[in-house]
Design an enzyme around this catalytic site. Structure first.
Site, PDB file in Angstrom:
ATOM      1  N   LYS A   1      -7.204  15.973   9.521  1.00  0.00           N
ATOM      2  CA  LYS A   1      -7.110  17.437   9.462  1.00  0.00           C
ATOM      3  C   LYS A   1      -7.348  17.869   8.016  1.00  0.00           C
ATOM      4  CE  LYS A   1      -4.144  20.654  11.895  1.00  0.00           C
ATOM      5  NZ  LYS A   1      -2.728  20.939  12.170  1.00  0.00           N
TER       6      LYS A   1
HETATM    7  C1  E4P Z   1      -1.931  23.246  14.546  1.00  0.00           C
HETATM    8  O1  E4P Z   1      -2.840  22.529  14.281  1.00  0.00           O
HETATM    9  C2  E4P Z   1      -1.305  24.142  13.561  1.00  0.00           C
HETATM   10  O2  E4P Z   1      -0.853  23.419  12.494  1.00  0.00           O
HETATM   11  C3  E4P Z   1      -0.213  24.933  14.208  1.00  0.00           C
HETATM   12  O3  E4P Z   1      -0.632  25.320  15.504  1.00  0.00           O
HETATM   13  C4  E4P Z   1       0.293  26.102  13.403  1.00  0.00           C
HETATM   14  O4  E4P Z   1       1.138  26.878  14.205  1.00  0.00           O
HETATM   15  P1  E4P Z   1       2.159  27.991  13.613  1.00  0.00           P
HETATM   16  O5  E4P Z   1       1.346  29.171  13.209  1.00  0.00           O
HETATM   17  O6  E4P Z   1       3.068  28.297  14.751  1.00  0.00           O
HETATM   18  O7  E4P Z   1       2.843  27.348  12.442  1.00  0.00           O
END
Ligand code: E4P
Length: 219
Positions: A83
């Site tokens: 990521k």
């Molecule tokens: C996923 O890859 C993200 O890190 C995550 O969905 C972020 O979600 P949030 O906005 O609820 O922190």
């Protein structure tokens, strides 16, 4: 559309897998910090449990650092997807990772322009954060619609991974728009199964049968 779990909580992952609807998982530094465990071993443990792609995020923000950490993450297990945050160093690294056969998930996407750049860099997945856009009074799902349309126009193979999901409606709309993946917090996964009419209907069925005074096998 595939379901990933958006968590670093091992218990939640085990339950999601038990229910049989979870294919992959996504983590981020916040989610791992919440578990109070070491970073790389947590990503590795999740990758051991989950059959499909598991996103582990780099902590570095410079090109060389992203490459170094990304290669180490990818080396943890075959199903680890690196990521990478949006921005010039991240997208440059995505191009390099693609040449090395390392899969990537470009994170923190808040615009269609950013998603277009990620696809052109050769990202395996783009993660538009719909809930955080909704929080600002914007329409997160409109971004998904725009990205699906743009990727369709040019046949990009980058998967649209709907992130920052907050409720079942996000999941349903993502599916209607043809997104490839929704990464879902455990609470929302539970909510997907629920409807008050299901509970009420079941109660009524069982109550009606109880009134007969007969068991399952009674003649
Ligand atoms: C996923 O890859 C993200 O890190 C995550 O969905 C972020 O979600 P949030 O906005 O609820 O922190």
């Amino acid at each position: 559309m595939e379901f990933f779990l958006d968590t670093a909580d091992i218990e939640q992952i085990e339950r999601g897998l038990e229910w049989g609807r979870v294919h992959g998982a996504t983590t981020n530094p916040t989610l791992i910090a919440r578990q109070g465990k070491a970073y790389l071993p947590t990503v590795q443990e999740i990758a051991r449990l989950v059959p499909g792609p598991v996103s582990g995020e780099v902590l570095a923000t410079d090109y060389e650092g992203i490459l170094e950490q990304g290669r180490r993450l990818a080396g943890l297990a075959d199903n680890v997807v690196v990521k990478v945050p949006l921005g010039p160093p991240g997208l440059r690294a995505v191009r390099q990772f693609a040449e090395e056969g390392i899969r990537t998930n470009v994170t923190l996407c808040f615009s269609a322009a950013q998603a277009l750049l990620a696809a052109k860099a050769g990202a395996s997945y783009i993660s538009p954060f719909v809930g955080r856009l909704d929080d600002l009074g914007e329409e997160g799902m409109a971004l998904i619609e725009a990205i699906v349309e743009i990727y369709g126009n040019y046949g990009f193979s980058t998967g649209v991974l709907v992130a920052s999901v907050r409720n079942p409606q996000h999941v349903v709309i993502a599916a209607r728009l043809g997104a490839d993946v929704a990464t879902i917090p455990f609470k929302t996964l539970e909510q997907l199964y629920q409807h008050p009419l299901t509970d009420r209907g079941l109660e009524q069925f069982l109550e009606d049968w109880r009134k007969t005074g007969k068991g399952f096998d009674d003649p």
